[in-house]
Design an enzyme around this catalytic site. Structure first.
Site, mmCIF file in Angstrom:
data_model
loop_
_atom_site.group_PDB
_atom_site.id
_atom_site.type_symbol
_atom_site.label_atom_id
_atom_site.label_comp_id
_atom_site.label_asym_id
_atom_site.label_seq_id
_atom_site.Cartn_x
_atom_site.Cartn_y
_atom_site.Cartn_z
ATOM 1 N N GLU A 121 0.809 -1.220 0.000
ATOM 2 C CA GLU A 121 0.000 0.000 0.000
ATOM 3 C C GLU A 121 0.844 1.273 0.000
ATOM 4 O O GLU A 121 0.477 2.264 0.643
ATOM 5 C CB GLU A 121 -0.979 -0.008 1.172
ATOM 6 C CG GLU A 121 -2.014 -1.113 1.081
ATOM 7 C CD GLU A 121 -3.169 -0.946 2.062
ATOM 8 O OE1 GLU A 121 -3.051 -0.133 2.998
ATOM 9 O OE2 GLU A 121 -4.197 -1.627 1.885
ATOM 10 N N GLU A 176 -4.957 -9.349 1.663
ATOM 11 C CA GLU A 176 -5.757 -9.214 2.882
ATOM 12 C C GLU A 176 -7.220 -9.253 2.464
ATOM 13 O O GLU A 176 -7.591 -8.663 1.451
ATOM 14 C CB GLU A 176 -5.500 -7.884 3.605
ATOM 15 C CG GLU A 176 -4.098 -7.673 4.129
ATOM 16 C CD GLU A 176 -3.908 -6.275 4.731
ATOM 17 O OE1 GLU A 176 -4.922 -5.528 4.844
ATOM 18 O OE2 GLU A 176 -2.768 -5.923 5.061
#
EC number: 2.4.1.-
Length: 452
Positions: free
Chosen positions: A160, A261
């Site tokens: 990210e 995730e």
């Protein structure tokens, strides 16, 4: 200590390492490989069934793979869930990991490992400064520490780093790190261990980032792409969640794709998405995923609660166990894309995608020696960090510059000669996006992930 002194010290350490370190690893493990847009274990399609694993989160950063007792304690729970993979966000590359890695191998469990730590990572606000030789020495040393284990499934080059439109300007540095890791693995003559990136699930540039990591020359391309997805919140469905549109948009993508995730906790988690993720609705495009997260931390996503040597199963543990037990993998190859291959690079579309050409920064000059000499000993969690230390890149890389040094080994399991079908970039209202379960040490630190 000044950057020049750090570089000199690293050079001394590296010069003493002429080959990969000797690691006592299991020899009877089948490594995971890439074919087309899928993972394979030998000749059998491999789907990731796993959890994200970093007990302690941000309050007590620790290396769970160096904690042999804790690792063995938790392996019993991994086996009960039927897992074949775990993801770990930070490890101490100065420590020994033999006991845990071999215990995981005995249990049939593979590791997907982030090479970064909070102190050694690309800073999305200062990517040029943080992409330096001190940083690369750290992550190369992490590769050295884990490349000898055949149950090391893959390495993440970042997590990210790009989390909105403006931060997309850091993408060339993320891609350069991926290139450098792949080159290091080949130059040090390790087996081909896939390297990829874990992206944020944001409508503004999710597809562009995927395209970007799979465009250009073979040495610059990633081996896989993953993203963190919390858009399926029970009760939901394949269509209601928008997952059907994501499958549509990624159809034809030339790299293995999986969820790094998942597991929205807005409502009671039933893990209904498991039945879709491992069905033929998705397996032509996706290769499974990793549930966030194993241990209960401040963000309340845990499957278990750990107190010393005691592990208490929480309701989500039973829910996930039931979901996995009810869902088998499709027979055969899951209709994967056998061709794979590169796609065109995305066009600049500021402010959503602020990358105006395909050029990547060249590897910092002092880091080139690591390709032939090795990285030397890793500084571990006690190291001083790399954010503002070391020598930066001062040039633009030439295509092919990421090829192995002193080796003619192939740089990827797929080839850009078989171009992937064009991806469909969705409108910004394609599907709802739920806030993810992770936060960063700082709002500007991309790859240095700290779990809550």
């Amino acid at each position: 200590m000044k950057a020049s002194a750090v570089t000199a010290a690293l050079a001394v350490g590296a010069s003493t390492v002429l080959a990969a370190p000797s690691i006592k690893a299991r020899d009877d493990v089948t490594p995971i490989t890439v074919k087309g847009n899928a993972f394979f274990k030998g000749d059998e399609r491999f789907y990731i069934r796993g959890v994200d694993y970093q007990p302690g989160g941000s309050s007590d950063l620790a290396d769970p793979i160096a904690d042999a007792d804790g690792c063995k304690r938790d392996i019993a729970k991994f086996k009960e869930l039927g897992l074949n993979t775990i993801r770990v966000y930070s490890v101490d590359n100065s420590k020994n990991h033999d006991e845990c890695m071999n215990a995981l191998a005995d249990a049939g469990i593979y590791l997907v490992l982030d090479v970064n730590t909070p102190k050694y990572s690309i800073n999305r606000a200062k990517p040029k400064e943080s992409y330096n030789d001190v940083y690369l020495q750290y992550i190369f040393a992490t590769v050295d520490a884990f490349a000898g284990y055949k149950n090391t499934l893959a390495f993440f080059s970042g997590n990210e780093v790009i989390n909105d439109g403006p931060s997309s300007s850091a993408a060339p540095y993320v891609k350069a790190v991926t290139r450098d890791l792949r080159q290091y693995i080949r130059s040090r003559k390790y087996r081909e261990i896939p390297v990829g990136y874990s992206a944020a699930d944001i409508d503004t540039n999710r597809l562009q980032m995927a395209q970007y990591m799979n465009c250009g020359s073979d040495d610059e391309r990633s081996d896989f792409f993953a993203f963190n997805d919390y858009s399926w919140c029970d009760p939901s469905s394949f269509k209601t969640s928008g997952w059907d549109q994501k499958v549509k948009n990624f159809t034809g993508y030339g790299l293995p794709l999986f969820l790094s995730e998942y597991g929205c906790n807005t409502n009671k988690r039933q893990f209904q998405e498991v039945s879709s993720l491992y069905s033929t609705d998705m397996t032509g495009v996706y290769s499974g995923g990793l549930v966030y997260e194993y241990s209960q931390e401040a963000s309340n996503y845990g499957l278990v609660e750990i107190s010393g040597n005691n592990v208490k199963e929480l309701p989500d543990f039973d829910a996930l166990k039931t979901a996995f037990e009810k869902t088998s993998n499709p027979s055969g190859d899951g209709n994967y894309n056998k061709t794979g291959g590169a796609n065109p690079c995305p066009a600049k579309d500021a402010p959503n995608w602020d990358v105006d050409n395909d050029a990547l920064p060249a590897i910092p000059e002092p880091a080139k020696k690591y390709m032939t000499e090795g990285a030397g000993k890793g500084p571990g969690f006690a190291g001083p960090g790399s954010q503002d230390r070391g020598t930066q890149s001062t040039a633009t890389a030439e295509p092919g510059s990421g090829s192995a040094t002193g080796s003619s080994s192939s740089g990827t399991s797929t080839s850009s000669k078989g171009a992937a079908a064009g991806l469909t970039v969705p409108s910004l209202t394609m599907a709802p996006v739920v806030v993810g379960a992770v936060t960063l040490l700082s709002t500007v630190f991309g790859a240095g992930l700290v779990l809550l």
